[in-house]
Design a protein around this motif. Structure first.
Motif, PDB file in Angstrom:
ATOM      1  N   ARG A  94       0.713  -1.077   0.031  1.00  0.00           N
ATOM      2  CA  ARG A  94      -0.079   0.107   0.083  1.00  0.00           C
ATOM      3  C   ARG A  94       0.961   1.375  -0.035  1.00  0.00           C
ATOM      4  O   ARG A  94       1.857   1.245   0.552  1.00  0.00           O
ATOM      5  CB  ARG A  94      -0.842   0.023   1.481  1.00  0.00           C
ATOM      6  N   GLY A  95       0.522   2.092  -0.741  1.00  0.00           N
ATOM      7  CA  GLY A  95       1.210   3.334  -0.649  1.00  0.00           C
ATOM      8  C   GLY A  95       0.554   4.634  -1.014  1.00  0.00           C
ATOM      9  O   GLY A  95      -0.879   4.637  -1.285  1.00  0.00           O
ATOM     10  N   LEU A  96       0.771   5.847  -1.189  1.00  0.00           N
ATOM     11  CA  LEU A  96       0.463   6.891  -1.728  1.00  0.00           C
ATOM     12  C   LEU A  96       1.141   7.707  -2.875  1.00  0.00           C
ATOM     13  O   LEU A  96       2.351   7.703  -2.859  1.00  0.00           O
ATOM     14  CB  LEU A  96       0.488   8.223  -0.567  1.00  0.00           C
ATOM     15  N   SER A  97       0.301   7.788  -3.772  1.00  0.00           N
ATOM     16  CA  SER A  97       0.919   8.434  -5.035  1.00  0.00           C
ATOM     17  C   SER A  97       1.306   9.798  -4.849  1.00  0.00           C
ATOM     18  O   SER A  97       0.894  10.198  -3.747  1.00  0.00           O
ATOM     19  CB  SER A  97      -0.100   8.039  -6.404  1.00  0.00           C
ATOM     20  N   GLN A  98       1.949  10.207  -5.880  1.00  0.00           N
ATOM     21  CA  GLN A  98       2.697  11.616  -5.803  1.00  0.00           C
ATOM     22  C   GLN A  98       1.522  12.586  -5.466  1.00  0.00           C
ATOM     23  O   GLN A  98       1.676  13.531  -4.955  1.00  0.00           O
ATOM     24  CB  GLN A  98       3.573  11.900  -6.980  1.00  0.00           C
ATOM     25  N   ASP A  99       0.473  12.235  -6.140  1.00  0.00           N
ATOM     26  CA  ASP A  99      -0.715  13.358  -5.862  1.00  0.00           C
ATOM     27  C   ASP A  99      -1.715  12.821  -4.600  1.00  0.00           C
ATOM     28  O   ASP A  99      -2.606  13.490  -4.356  1.00  0.00           O
ATOM     29  CB  ASP A  99      -1.615  13.465  -7.134  1.00  0.00           C
ATOM     30  N   GLY A 100      -1.060  12.200  -3.747  1.00  0.00           N
ATOM     31  CA  GLY A 100      -1.713  11.741  -2.365  1.00  0.00           C
ATOM     32  C   GLY A 100      -2.826  10.868  -2.320  1.00  0.00           C
ATOM     33  O   GLY A 100      -3.387  10.503  -1.572  1.00  0.00           O
ATOM     34  N   HIS A 101      -3.286  10.067  -3.487  1.00  0.00           N
ATOM     35  CA  HIS A 101      -4.302   9.166  -3.644  1.00  0.00           C
ATOM     36  C   HIS A 101      -3.750   7.935  -3.123  1.00  0.00           C
ATOM     37  O   HIS A 101      -2.444   7.369  -3.523  1.00  0.00           O
ATOM     38  CB  HIS A 101      -4.828   8.863  -5.011  1.00  0.00           C
ATOM     39  N   PRO A 102      -4.436   7.249  -2.143  1.00  0.00           N
ATOM     40  CA  PRO A 102      -3.937   5.811  -1.765  1.00  0.00           C
ATOM     41  C   PRO A 102      -3.931   4.874  -2.804  1.00  0.00           C
ATOM     42  O   PRO A 102      -4.945   4.750  -3.702  1.00  0.00           O
ATOM     43  CB  PRO A 102      -5.116   5.410  -0.921  1.00  0.00           C
TER      44      PRO A 102
END
Length: 113
Positions: A94-102
């Motif tokens: 799991r992570g957060l993309s550069q634009d903050g979306h999970p």
């Protein structure tokens, strides 16, 4: 007027979809059968902050050592213990993309003799 609103909404939706990072490649590859594995790698088209990564094998969860910290990167690496047993493995992340979306993903591979 409705056409302008629809076009603007479509443009915003398309831009938002294009902003998410996608996993382009993994090591080992999805479905691969390998003799041994020393590293788990995830490569993305845009920087990604991996917040959670787990590796589950035939004997349960395998402890990983993060080589990559929590900063957003296009390539994430985690090291495995020196010895891994033969059998099937599953990686969940799991992570957060550069634009903050999970974001999240999974892939599996097999360690064979």
């Amino acid at each position: 007027m409705k056409t302008i609103i629809f076009a603007a909404a479509l443009t915003l939706t398309t831009s938002a979809l294009l902003a998410h990072s996608n996993s382009n490649e993994t090591t080992p590859q999805e479905g691969a059968i390998v003799e041994t594995v020393e590293v788990i790698e995830l490569r993305f088209d845009m920087p990604m902050r991996i917040t959670v990564i787990t590796l589950t094998g035939p004997e349960g969860e395998v402890e990983l050592t993060r080589e990559t910290g929590l900063e957003p990167v296009p390539e994430f690496r985690a090291l495995l213990p020196e010895e891994v047993v033969v059998g099937g493995y599953k990686v969940d992340w799991r992570g957060l993309s550069q634009d903050g979306h999970p974001m999240q993903g999974t892939f599996a591979f097999t360690v064979g003799d």
